[in-house]
Motif scaffolding. Structure first.
Motif, mmCIF file in Angstrom:
data_model
loop_
_atom_site.group_PDB
_atom_site.id
_atom_site.type_symbol
_atom_site.label_atom_id
_atom_site.label_comp_id
_atom_site.label_asym_id
_atom_site.label_seq_id
_atom_site.Cartn_x
_atom_site.Cartn_y
_atom_site.Cartn_z
ATOM 1 N N PRO A 145 0.807 -1.218 0.000
ATOM 2 C CA PRO A 145 0.000 0.000 0.000
ATOM 3 C C PRO A 145 0.842 1.271 0.000
ATOM 4 O O PRO A 145 0.333 2.347 -0.293
ATOM 5 N N SER A 146 2.121 1.166 0.284
ATOM 6 C CA SER A 146 2.979 2.340 0.319
ATOM 7 C C SER A 146 3.625 2.629 -1.039
ATOM 8 O O SER A 146 3.508 3.725 -1.568
ATOM 9 N N CYS A 147 4.311 1.633 -1.615
ATOM 10 C CA CYS A 147 5.015 1.854 -2.880
ATOM 11 C C CYS A 147 4.284 1.274 -4.083
ATOM 12 O O CYS A 147 4.711 1.446 -5.214
ATOM 13 N N HIS A 148 3.184 0.556 -3.867
ATOM 14 C CA HIS A 148 2.329 -0.032 -4.907
ATOM 15 C C HIS A 148 3.058 -1.039 -5.780
ATOM 16 O O HIS A 148 2.708 -1.234 -6.934
ATOM 17 N N ALA A 149 4.072 -1.700 -5.230
ATOM 18 C CA ALA A 149 4.788 -2.747 -5.951
ATOM 19 C C ALA A 149 4.203 -4.108 -5.577
ATOM 20 O O ALA A 149 3.725 -4.304 -4.460
ATOM 21 N N GLU A 150 4.246 -5.052 -6.502
ATOM 22 C CA GLU A 150 3.795 -6.410 -6.221
ATOM 23 C C GLU A 150 4.938 -7.140 -5.534
ATOM 24 O O GLU A 150 6.029 -7.271 -6.102
ATOM 25 N N ILE A 151 4.696 -7.606 -4.317
ATOM 26 C CA ILE A 151 5.781 -8.136 -3.479
ATOM 27 C C ILE A 151 5.356 -9.420 -2.773
ATOM 28 O O ILE A 151 4.177 -9.741 -2.707
ATOM 29 N N ASN A 152 6.327 -10.117 -2.229
ATOM 30 C CA ASN A 152 6.143 -11.118 -1.188
ATOM 31 C C ASN A 152 6.704 -10.481 0.068
ATOM 32 O O ASN A 152 7.872 -10.076 0.091
ATOM 33 N N SER A 153 5.899 -10.374 1.101
ATOM 34 C CA SER A 153 6.324 -9.645 2.298
ATOM 35 C C SER A 153 7.514 -10.327 2.960
ATOM 36 O O SER A 153 7.646 -11.549 2.944
ATOM 37 N N ALA A 154 8.389 -9.519 3.537
ATOM 38 C CA ALA A 154 9.524 -10.021 4.316
ATOM 39 C C ALA A 154 9.036 -10.221 5.750
ATOM 40 O O ALA A 154 8.366 -9.345 6.309
ATOM 41 N N THR A 155 9.331 -11.366 6.328
ATOM 42 C CA THR A 155 8.836 -11.663 7.668
ATOM 43 C C THR A 155 9.972 -11.715 8.683
ATOM 44 O O THR A 155 11.112 -12.037 8.349
ATOM 45 N N LYS A 156 9.628 -11.370 9.907
ATOM 46 C CA LYS A 156 10.572 -11.434 11.026
ATOM 47 C C LYS A 156 9.772 -11.870 12.246
ATOM 48 O O LYS A 156 8.701 -11.331 12.512
ATOM 49 N N THR A 157 10.280 -12.856 12.970
ATOM 50 C CA THR A 157 9.570 -13.338 14.153
ATOM 51 C C THR A 157 10.122 -12.677 15.404
ATOM 52 O O THR A 157 11.331 -12.451 15.533
ATOM 53 N N LYS A 158 9.207 -12.350 16.300
ATOM 54 C CA LYS A 158 9.557 -11.772 17.597
ATOM 55 C C LYS A 158 8.665 -12.432 18.639
ATOM 56 O O LYS A 158 7.537 -12.820 18.335
ATOM 57 N N PRO A 159 9.149 -12.559 19.875
ATOM 58 C CA PRO A 159 8.308 -13.168 20.921
ATOM 59 C C PRO A 159 7.017 -12.367 21.096
ATOM 60 O O PRO A 159 7.026 -11.142 21.102
ATOM 61 N N GLY A 160 5.936 -13.092 21.232
ATOM 62 C CA GLY A 160 4.636 -12.460 21.413
ATOM 63 C C GLY A 160 4.093 -12.712 22.803
ATOM 64 O O GLY A 160 4.785 -13.203 23.703
ATOM 65 N N LEU A 161 2.837 -12.403 22.977
ATOM 66 C CA LEU A 161 2.190 -12.533 24.274
ATOM 67 C C LEU A 161 2.183 -13.975 24.762
ATOM 68 O O LEU A 161 2.408 -14.235 25.945
ATOM 69 N N ILE A 162 1.977 -14.913 23.849
ATOM 70 C CA ILE A 162 1.960 -16.330 24.254
ATOM 71 C C ILE A 162 3.317 -16.763 24.784
ATOM 72 O O ILE A 162 3.408 -17.502 25.766
ATOM 73 N N ALA A 163 4.404 -16.292 24.166
ATOM 74 C CA ALA A 163 5.748 -16.651 24.634
ATOM 75 C C ALA A 163 5.999 -16.109 26.036
ATOM 76 O O ALA A 163 6.552 -16.816 26.894
ATOM 77 N N TYR A 164 5.582 -14.892 26.281
ATOM 78 C CA TYR A 164 5.805 -14.298 27.601
ATOM 79 C C TYR A 164 4.940 -14.956 28.675
ATOM 80 O O TYR A 164 5.399 -15.204 29.800
ATOM 81 N N ILE A 165 3.712 -15.258 28.347
ATOM 82 C CA ILE A 165 2.834 -15.918 29.322
ATOM 83 C C ILE A 165 3.341 -17.331 29.613
ATOM 84 O O ILE A 165 3.390 -17.757 30.773
ATOM 85 N N SER A 166 3.748 -18.055 28.581
ATOM 86 C CA SER A 166 4.284 -19.409 28.779
ATOM 87 C C SER A 166 5.550 -19.370 29.629
ATOM 88 O O SER A 166 5.741 -20.207 30.522
ATOM 89 N N GLY A 167 6.416 -18.407 29.368
ATOM 90 C CA GLY A 167 7.643 -18.267 30.161
ATOM 91 C C GLY A 167 7.343 -17.959 31.614
ATOM 92 O O GLY A 167 7.994 -18.490 32.524
ATOM 93 N N ALA A 168 6.343 -17.118 31.865
ATOM 94 C CA ALA A 168 5.978 -16.788 33.245
ATOM 95 C C ALA A 168 5.400 -18.012 33.964
ATOM 96 O O ALA A 168 5.703 -18.245 35.143
ATOM 97 N N ILE A 169 4.601 -18.798 33.257
ATOM 98 C CA ILE A 169 4.037 -20.010 33.876
ATOM 99 C C ILE A 169 5.144 -21.013 34.201
ATOM 100 O O ILE A 169 5.164 -21.607 35.279
ATOM 101 N N ILE A 170 6.097 -21.180 33.276
ATOM 102 C CA ILE A 170 7.229 -22.095 33.525
ATOM 103 C C ILE A 170 8.043 -21.609 34.713
ATOM 104 O O ILE A 170 8.478 -22.394 35.566
ATOM 105 N N PHE A 171 8.249 -20.291 34.820
ATOM 106 C CA PHE A 171 9.003 -19.726 35.942
ATOM 107 C C PHE A 171 8.275 -19.985 37.255
ATOM 108 O O PHE A 171 8.901 -20.359 38.260
ATOM 109 N N LEU A 172 6.946 -19.803 37.251
ATOM 110 C CA LEU A 172 6.178 -20.015 38.478
ATOM 111 C C LEU A 172 6.122 -21.481 38.897
ATOM 112 O O LEU A 172 5.939 -21.786 40.075
ATOM 113 N N LEU A 173 6.303 -22.384 37.937
ATOM 114 C CA LEU A 173 6.320 -23.806 38.257
ATOM 115 C C LEU A 173 7.669 -24.267 38.801
ATOM 116 O O LEU A 173 7.821 -25.436 39.147
#
Length: 133
Positions: A70-98
């Protein structure tokens, strides 16, 4: 047989029933004062004086998405990058509490299925969206 009783007139051909048919009900826009129907899926366009470009929002997923930027109006395949989300943080907190306090609570931040996926345009670098797990 009684000669004083007459059946009621039927049809439009009788001279007794020359009244016009009832008027149709008003349209929606007439009834609400000129405002058209609206729903969450009805696009709302701002008033403009010249021609405008209408873009549609493409839902992004866990994999690169083929789209028009929508910015440059070029036909593209989006570039992806993964980052920890809410599920990762909640799972980590549960593991810590256990009781797993020696780094085991960071394991969800390394698992792809616990990560959010951020999409960017490889052409202009515009942020296109995030897929939340």
């Amino acid at each position: 047989m009684d000669k004083g009783w007459n059946p009621p007139p039927y049809g439009w051909g009788n001279a007794q029933t020359t009244q016009p048919p009832p008027a149709a009900p008003p349209s929606y826009s007439q009834a609400v004062g000129g405002v058209g129907p609206s729903s969450p899926y009805t696009p709302q366009y701002p008033p403009s004086s010249g021609p405008s470009i209408v873009t549609t929002v493409v839902p992004v997923g866990p994999h690169p998405t083929h789209m028009i930027c929508p910015s440059c109006h070029a036909e593209i395949n989006s570039a992806t990058k993964t980052k920890p989300g809410l599920i990762a943080y909640i799972s980590g907190a549960i593991i810590f509490l256990l009781g797993c306090v020696f780094g085991c609570c960071l394991i969800p931040c390394c698992i792809d299925s616990c990560m959010d996926v951020h999409h960017k345009c490889p052409n202009c670098g515009a942020y296109l969206g995030r897929y939340r797990r």
